[in-house]
Enzyme design. Structure first.
Site, short mmCIF file in Angstrom:
data_model
loop_
_atom_site.label_atom_id
_atom_site.label_comp_id
_atom_site.label_asym_id
_atom_site.label_seq_id
_atom_site.Cartn_x
_atom_site.Cartn_y
_atom_site.Cartn_z
N ARG A 104 11.61 -5.85 4.54
CA ARG A 104 11.30 -4.41 4.46
C ARG A 104 12.29 -3.61 5.30
NH1 ARG A 104 5.36 -2.00 5.30
NH2 ARG A 104 5.37 -3.08 7.30
N ARG A 164 11.65 -2.42 11.08
CA ARG A 164 10.70 -1.98 12.10
C ARG A 164 10.48 -3.10 13.13
NH1 ARG A 164 5.74 0.11 8.46
NH2 ARG A 164 4.63 -0.92 10.15
N ARG A 220 -0.24 -9.22 13.45
CA ARG A 220 -0.80 -8.14 12.63
C ARG A 220 -1.70 -8.70 11.52
NH1 ARG A 220 4.01 -4.71 10.66
NH2 ARG A 220 2.40 -3.26 9.97
N ARG A 259 -8.92 1.53 9.06
CA ARG A 259 -8.52 0.15 9.34
C ARG A 259 -9.59 -0.60 10.10
NH1 ARG A 259 -2.58 0.75 9.23
NH2 ARG A 259 -1.56 -1.26 9.47
N LYS A 281 0.84 -1.22 0.00
CA LYS A 281 0.00 0.00 0.00
C LYS A 281 0.86 1.25 0.00
CE LYS A 281 -1.96 -1.00 3.91
NZ LYS A 281 -1.26 -2.26 4.20
P1 ADP Z 1 2.30 -1.75 3.26
O1 ADP Z 1 2.34 -0.25 3.16
O2 ADP Z 1 1.08 -2.35 2.60
O3 ADP Z 1 2.51 -2.26 4.65
P2 ADP Z 1 4.86 -1.62 1.83
O4 ADP Z 1 4.55 -0.73 0.67
O5 ADP Z 1 5.69 -1.06 2.92
O6 ADP Z 1 3.51 -2.31 2.41
O7 ADP Z 1 5.56 -2.93 1.21
C1 ADP Z 1 5.99 -4.00 2.08
C2 ADP Z 1 7.37 -4.51 1.59
O8 ADP Z 1 7.21 -5.16 0.32
C3 ADP Z 1 8.38 -3.39 1.37
O9 ADP Z 1 9.65 -3.87 1.76
C4 ADP Z 1 8.31 -3.09 -0.12
O10 ADP Z 1 9.52 -2.59 -0.63
C5 ADP Z 1 7.97 -4.48 -0.70
N1 ADP Z 1 7.08 -4.42 -1.86
C6 ADP Z 1 6.08 -3.54 -2.12
N2 ADP Z 1 5.46 -3.81 -3.28
C7 ADP Z 1 6.07 -4.93 -3.77
C8 ADP Z 1 5.87 -5.74 -4.94
N3 ADP Z 1 4.91 -5.46 -5.83
N4 ADP Z 1 6.68 -6.82 -5.10
C9 ADP Z 1 7.66 -7.12 -4.18
N5 ADP Z 1 7.87 -6.40 -3.07
C10 ADP Z 1 7.11 -5.33 -2.85
P1 AMP Z 2 1.43 0.68 9.15
O1 AMP Z 2 2.58 1.59 9.04
O2 AMP Z 2 0.24 1.13 8.33
O3 AMP Z 2 1.79 -0.77 8.89
O4 AMP Z 2 0.91 0.76 10.67
C1 AMP Z 2 1.75 0.35 11.74
C2 AMP Z 2 0.92 0.26 13.02
O5 AMP Z 2 0.37 1.55 13.36
C3 AMP Z 2 -0.30 -0.68 12.97
O6 AMP Z 2 0.04 -2.05 13.21
C4 AMP Z 2 -1.17 -0.08 14.09
O7 AMP Z 2 -0.70 -0.44 15.36
C5 AMP Z 2 -0.92 1.42 13.92
N1 AMP Z 2 -1.91 2.04 12.99
C6 AMP Z 2 -1.65 2.62 11.79
N2 AMP Z 2 -2.77 3.08 11.23
C7 AMP Z 2 -3.79 2.76 12.09
C8 AMP Z 2 -5.21 2.95 12.06
N3 AMP Z 2 -5.83 3.54 11.03
N4 AMP Z 2 -5.92 2.50 13.12
C9 AMP Z 2 -5.32 1.91 14.17
N5 AMP Z 2 -4.00 1.67 14.25
C10 AMP Z 2 -3.23 2.11 13.21
#
Ligand code: ADP
Ligand code: AMP
Length: 218
Positions: A127, A160, A171, A88, A13
């Site tokens: 990541r 992270r 999660r 969420r 995302k």
């Molecule tokens: P989210 O925001 O949904 O938690 P991220 O955008 O941070 O996910 O992506 C999670 C991990 O996967 C990151 O390390 C990112 O670089 C990698 N990633 C994102 N999109 C792709 C893809 N299409 N193919 C492979 N790896 C990806």
């Molecule tokens: P993210 O960076 O989106 O993966 O979010 C990391 C963490 O932040 C999540 O696992 C939650 O603990 C918290 N968080 C982020 N966005 C929300 C939301 N909209 N509602 C509740 N918790 C959130």
């Protein structure tokens, strides 16, 4: 244009939201990034949020809603935004719908980035995140030019705490029970679009821009 990104943690995302924000000149709003910035700066909100985030749980709706409503009030949101990690929960989605409809406004798209659970642990373990600018990389799929250093701002990259495998399992559980119901919610609102998030980053982005092309001036 107002867009919500849906999908499991690690679905991509944030990666796609940043690209959308850049292409269409709208802000990328990530509640996770805002919470992490608050933790880094030692704010009261950050202290409260950290206890939930470290356990892989969601931050309570009232804290999250206060934060996001403040963010929407900023000037850069007037032409739209791409939301990443919010809403969420169903109550968050309802609060967003209410806040928009009070202004005679609504969301344009909810884009679900579909990635099966078995791919997620691998994505999260690789990541690397920049705590300075929110940049996100992957050691294999999206590496930085210089190992451990953010391409965008030169900041240091970290794994992270909540991307460690034991927290990722929790999660994913939270995602399936509390967030996945939003897919139905937005299908009901007739704004749901689905993309295959297992494809590479550029292919996923092509699929998204094809969806958005209908609503944007060329
Ligand atoms: P989210 O925001 O949904 O938690 P991220 O955008 O941070 O996910 O992506 C999670 C991990 O996967 C990151 O390390 C990112 O670089 C990698 N990633 C994102 N999109 C792709 C893809 N299409 N193919 C492979 N790896 C990806
Ligand atoms: P993210 O960076 O989106 O993966 O979010 C990391 C963490 O932040 C999540 O696992 C939650 O603990 C918290 N968080 C982020 N966005 C929300 C939301 N909209 N509602 C509740 N918790 C959130």
């Amino acid at each position: 244009m107002k867009i919500v990104m849906l999908g499991a943690p690690g679905a991509g995302k944030g990666t796609q939201a940043k690209m959308i924000a850049e292409k269409y000149g709208i802000p990328h709003i990530s509640t996770g990034d805002i919470f992490r910035a608050n933790i880094k700066n030692g704010t009261e909100l950050g202290k409260k949020a950290k206890t939930y985030m470290d356990q892989g749980a969601l931050v309570p709706d009232e804290l999250t809603l206060e934060l996001i409503m403040d963010r929407f009030a900023k000037d850069d949101c007037k032409d739209g935004y791409v939301l990443d990690g919010f809403p969420r929960t169903i109550p968050q989605a309802e609060a967003l719908r209410r806040a928009l409809s009070e202004k005679g406004d609504k969301l344009d798209y909810a884009i679900n980035v579909e990635v099966p659970d078995e791919n997620i642990v691998n994505r999260m373990a690789g990541r690397r995140a920049c705590l300075s600018c929110g940049g996100t990389y992957h050691i294999v799929y999206n590496p930085t030019k210089k190992e451990g250093i953010c391409d965008a701002c030169g900041g240091e990259l970290v794994l992270r705490d909540d991307d460690k495998p034991e927290t990722v399992a929790k999660r994913l559980d939270v995602y399936h029970t509390q967030t996945q119901p939003l897919i139905e919610f937005y299908a009901g609102e007739k704004i749901l679009k689905e993309v295959d998030g297992t494809k590479d980053v550029a292919e996923v982005f092509d699929a998204i821009t094809a969806i958005l092309a209908g609503s944007v001036d060329a």
